[in-house]
Design a protein around this motif. Structure first.
Motif, short mmCIF file in Angstrom:
data_model
loop_
_atom_site.label_atom_id
_atom_site.label_comp_id
_atom_site.label_asym_id
_atom_site.label_seq_id
_atom_site.Cartn_x
_atom_site.Cartn_y
_atom_site.Cartn_z
N ARG A 306 0.84 -1.21 0.00
CA ARG A 306 0.00 0.00 0.00
C ARG A 306 0.87 1.25 0.00
NH1 ARG A 306 -4.04 -0.28 4.90
NH2 ARG A 306 -4.75 1.67 3.93
N SER A 307 1.93 1.22 0.79
CA SER A 307 2.83 2.38 0.85
C SER A 307 3.48 2.65 -0.50
CB SER A 307 3.90 2.14 1.92
OG SER A 307 4.87 3.15 1.90
N PHE A 308 4.04 1.62 -1.12
CA PHE A 308 4.72 1.80 -2.40
C PHE A 308 3.75 2.22 -3.50
CE2 PHE A 308 9.10 -0.35 -2.28
CZ PHE A 308 9.28 -0.02 -0.94
N ALA A 309 2.50 1.73 -3.43
CA ALA A 309 1.52 2.08 -4.46
C ALA A 309 1.19 3.57 -4.45
CB ALA A 309 0.25 1.26 -4.28
N GLY A 310 1.29 4.20 -3.28
CA GLY A 310 1.01 5.63 -3.18
C GLY A 310 2.24 6.51 -3.23
N THR A 311 3.41 5.91 -3.41
CA THR A 311 4.67 6.65 -3.39
C THR A 311 4.95 7.30 -4.74
OG1 THR A 311 5.67 5.31 -1.64
CG2 THR A 311 7.19 6.37 -3.18
N VAL A 312 5.57 8.49 -4.69
CA VAL A 312 5.98 9.20 -5.90
C VAL A 312 7.43 9.65 -5.72
CG1 VAL A 312 5.51 11.09 -7.50
CG2 VAL A 312 3.63 10.05 -6.23
N CYS A 313 8.21 9.52 -6.78
CA CYS A 313 9.62 9.93 -6.76
C CYS A 313 9.86 10.99 -7.82
CB CYS A 313 10.53 8.72 -7.02
SG CYS A 313 12.29 9.13 -7.18
N LEU A 314 10.54 12.06 -7.44
CA LEU A 314 11.08 13.02 -8.40
C LEU A 314 12.55 12.68 -8.61
CD1 LEU A 314 9.79 16.63 -7.56
CD2 LEU A 314 8.99 15.06 -9.32
N SER A 315 12.89 12.20 -9.80
CA SER A 315 14.28 11.97 -10.16
C SER A 315 14.86 13.28 -10.66
CB SER A 315 14.35 10.88 -11.24
OG SER A 315 15.62 10.88 -11.88
N SER A 316 15.69 13.91 -9.84
CA SER A 316 16.21 15.23 -10.15
C SER A 316 17.64 15.14 -10.65
CB SER A 316 16.13 16.13 -8.91
OG SER A 316 16.59 17.43 -9.20
N ASP A 317 17.84 15.51 -11.90
CA ASP A 317 19.16 15.48 -12.53
C ASP A 317 19.25 16.65 -13.50
OD1 ASP A 317 21.68 14.66 -13.29
OD2 ASP A 317 21.08 12.63 -13.83
N THR A 318 20.45 17.07 -13.81
CA THR A 318 20.59 18.19 -14.73
C THR A 318 20.17 17.78 -16.14
OG1 THR A 318 22.92 17.61 -15.04
CG2 THR A 318 22.41 19.34 -13.44
N GLY A 319 19.74 18.77 -16.92
CA GLY A 319 19.39 18.57 -18.32
C GLY A 319 20.04 19.63 -19.17
N HIS A 320 19.68 19.68 -20.44
CA HIS A 320 20.36 20.54 -21.39
C HIS A 320 19.60 21.85 -21.62
CE1 HIS A 320 23.02 17.23 -22.25
NE2 HIS A 320 21.99 16.45 -22.55
N ALA A 321 20.22 22.98 -21.28
CA ALA A 321 19.72 24.28 -21.71
C ALA A 321 20.00 24.45 -23.19
CB ALA A 321 20.39 25.40 -20.91
N VAL A 322 19.18 25.25 -23.88
CA VAL A 322 19.44 25.48 -25.30
C VAL A 322 20.79 26.18 -25.44
CG1 VAL A 322 18.15 27.68 -25.28
CG2 VAL A 322 18.52 26.45 -27.44
N HIS A 323 21.61 25.67 -26.33
CA HIS A 323 22.97 26.20 -26.52
C HIS A 323 22.93 27.26 -27.61
CE1 HIS A 323 27.26 26.45 -27.03
NE2 HIS A 323 27.48 25.47 -26.16
N PRO A 324 23.39 28.47 -27.34
CA PRO A 324 23.29 29.53 -28.34
C PRO A 324 24.09 29.26 -29.61
CG PRO A 324 24.70 30.23 -26.53
CD PRO A 324 24.06 28.94 -26.10
N ASN A 325 25.13 28.45 -29.51
CA ASN A 325 25.96 28.16 -30.68
C ASN A 325 25.58 26.87 -31.40
OD1 ASN A 325 27.40 30.44 -29.91
ND2 ASN A 325 28.94 29.25 -28.80
N TYR A 326 24.67 26.10 -30.79
CA TYR A 326 24.28 24.80 -31.37
C TYR A 326 22.78 24.58 -31.23
CZ TYR A 326 29.31 23.83 -30.91
OH TYR A 326 30.68 23.88 -30.99
N ALA A 327 21.99 25.60 -31.48
CA ALA A 327 20.55 25.49 -31.27
C ALA A 327 19.92 24.40 -32.12
CB ALA A 327 19.87 26.83 -31.55
#
Length: 435
Positions: A306-327
């Motif tokens: 029951r506990s695991f069925a109601g559990t939520v995880c945010l996997s927080s990791d860096t991602g890619h910002a738009v690169h001005p030289n390689y859009a």
């Protein structure tokens, strides 16, 4: 723009301190644990019997930490709200026989960990840090945070093809740093470390050592609206998750309020090489901690389900910002910007774990925190990276959403993000953990 938030630019100042003090996963979890202990959390050993009392607790294992806060009134089936992150970053790690050299140069033999931008390690002043295993069975952290090593680049005069064909580096031949002059002698590096650590000769019998740039984090730009620093992927999220858990636990303890969830921080090692270790997200650490917490509160396997069925995880990791030289390398309709708030990461082939229901959870957290957010999806013509998110969802059967902060120069010795994004992320994590 101002936001109704617990954290502001002071959070970013503190992140800089955290990054500088955490050259390895072992240092990162030690620093996280220190902050948790100051907030009243206590460390529990995996070899001890656990009790079901309320309050904050954490487990340390190598370069990983799992911390959780059991509020008053939590039942054995109370679900969890988890912030997941990872502590490791690509770098150069010392080999078992470290002493090498040639032509009058003393060098340290290193192995490539993860997928670093190799050129970013050239001509940098590097320190050495990690974990030492001692003859008596104990371990000790060491951090030589001064210019000690350097990977010298070949002069352009000796390789004119660099200008026309680009830089080509052989991982075995071209990445071995120098650290002095003379002939290499077996045992030199370890003897040096014993002296640095105040140990007797022969005390060190094992080591997990890695190099790091000694250049400190710094604000950048005309308006200091950018942050440059090492290991943002992914200590930025470890720091934000620690701060958010402390804030939620402190508020709950002070107010005596009942949280609808048990807030958790799970920061794993070895994400950069597949997460398959006893301290990685694909190992048993998180599931074991969550299950033992359920059983310590008098729960049964039914309560665990029951506990695991109601559990939520945010996997927080860096991602890619738009690169001005390689859009053109980005999806044309998804251009995450620095200081635009955290990003929601989506991939329909499950390289990220986010689905529509998960988006709704993250949207609610950001709205509660007054924090803007952005969406990220890869260009269809390019492969998509992945995170601990899909691994966590599949291994434990819990709803998982992939998020993070958009940065430039991912996997470089020195990465770049908006100076406001770290505290915007932390505020969103607080709202998520509070439910």
């Amino acid at each position: 723009m101002s936001y109704p938030a617990r954290f502001d630019r002071g959070h970013t100042d503190d992140l800089m301190t955290f990054l500088a003090a955490s050259p390895t996963p072992y240092h990162a979890v030690a620093n996280s644990a220190e902050r948790l202990e100051k907030a009243g959390f206590r460390q529990v050993a995996e070899t001890d019997a656990w009790d079901g009392t309320s309050g904050g607790k954490f487990v340390l294992r190598g370069g990983a930490i799992v911390a959780w806060y059991v509020p008053e009134g939590a039942g054995p089936h109370t679900p969890y709200r988890i912030v997941g992150a990872h502590t490791d970053s690509p770098n150069l790690r010392v080999k078992p026989q470290p002493d090498t050299g040639a032509h009058g140069w003393r060098q340290v033999a290193v192995e490539i960990y993860g997928g670093p931008l190799l050129n970013s390690w050239l001509d940098r002043d590097l320190g050495l840090a990690g974990r030492l295993a001692l003859r008596d069975g104990s371990t000790r952290l060491i951090d030589i945070d001064r210019p000690l090593l350097r990977v010298p680049q070949l002069a352009v005069h000796l390789d004119r093809s660099v200008s026309t064909e680009g830089l080509k580096l052989d991982k075995q031949r071209h990445l071995q740093p120098v650290w002095g002059l003379g002939d290499a002698h077996e045992g030199d590096l370890i003897a040096f470390l014993e002296e640095e650590a105040g140990l007797q000769p022969g005390e060190i019998t094992g080591w997990d050592l890695m190099t790091h740039s000694v250049e400190p984090p710094a604000y950048l730009g005309r308006d200091k609206d950018l942050l440059a620093g090492p290991r943002m992927d992914n200590l930025l999220s470890v720091h934000a998750g620690t701060a958010a858990l402390v804030a939620v636990a402190t508020a709950a303890g002070t107010a005596g309020s009942e949280l609808p969830y048990i807030p958790v921080l799970a920061a794993f090692d070895h994400e950069e090489n597949g997460s398959q270790s006893d301290t990685g997200a694909d190992g048993p650490l998180l599931g074991g901690v969550l299950e033992r917490s359920v059983f310590a509160r008098g729960g049964t396997y039914e309560d665990r389900a029951r506990s695991f069925a109601g559990t939520v995880c945010l996997s927080s990791d860096t991602g890619h910002a738009v690169h001005p030289n390689y859009a053109e390398r980005h999806d044309p309709t998804h251009h995450p910007r620095a200081n635009g708030g955290p990003i929601l990461k989506v991939n329909v082939n499950n390289r990220y774990a986010t689905d529509g229901a998960g988006r709704a959870v993250f949207t609610a957290a950001c709205e509660k925190a007054g924090v803007p957010f952005q969406s990220f999806v890869s260009n269809n013509s390019m492969p998509c990276g992945t995170t601990i998110g899909p691994i966590t969802a599949a291994r434990h059967g819990i709803k998982t959403i992939d998020i993070g902060v958009a940065i430039l120069s991912m996997h470089s010795v020195r990465e770049l993000c908006g100076a406001d994004d770290p505290f915007l992320l932390a505020n969103a994590l607080v709202a998520f953990l509070e439910g």
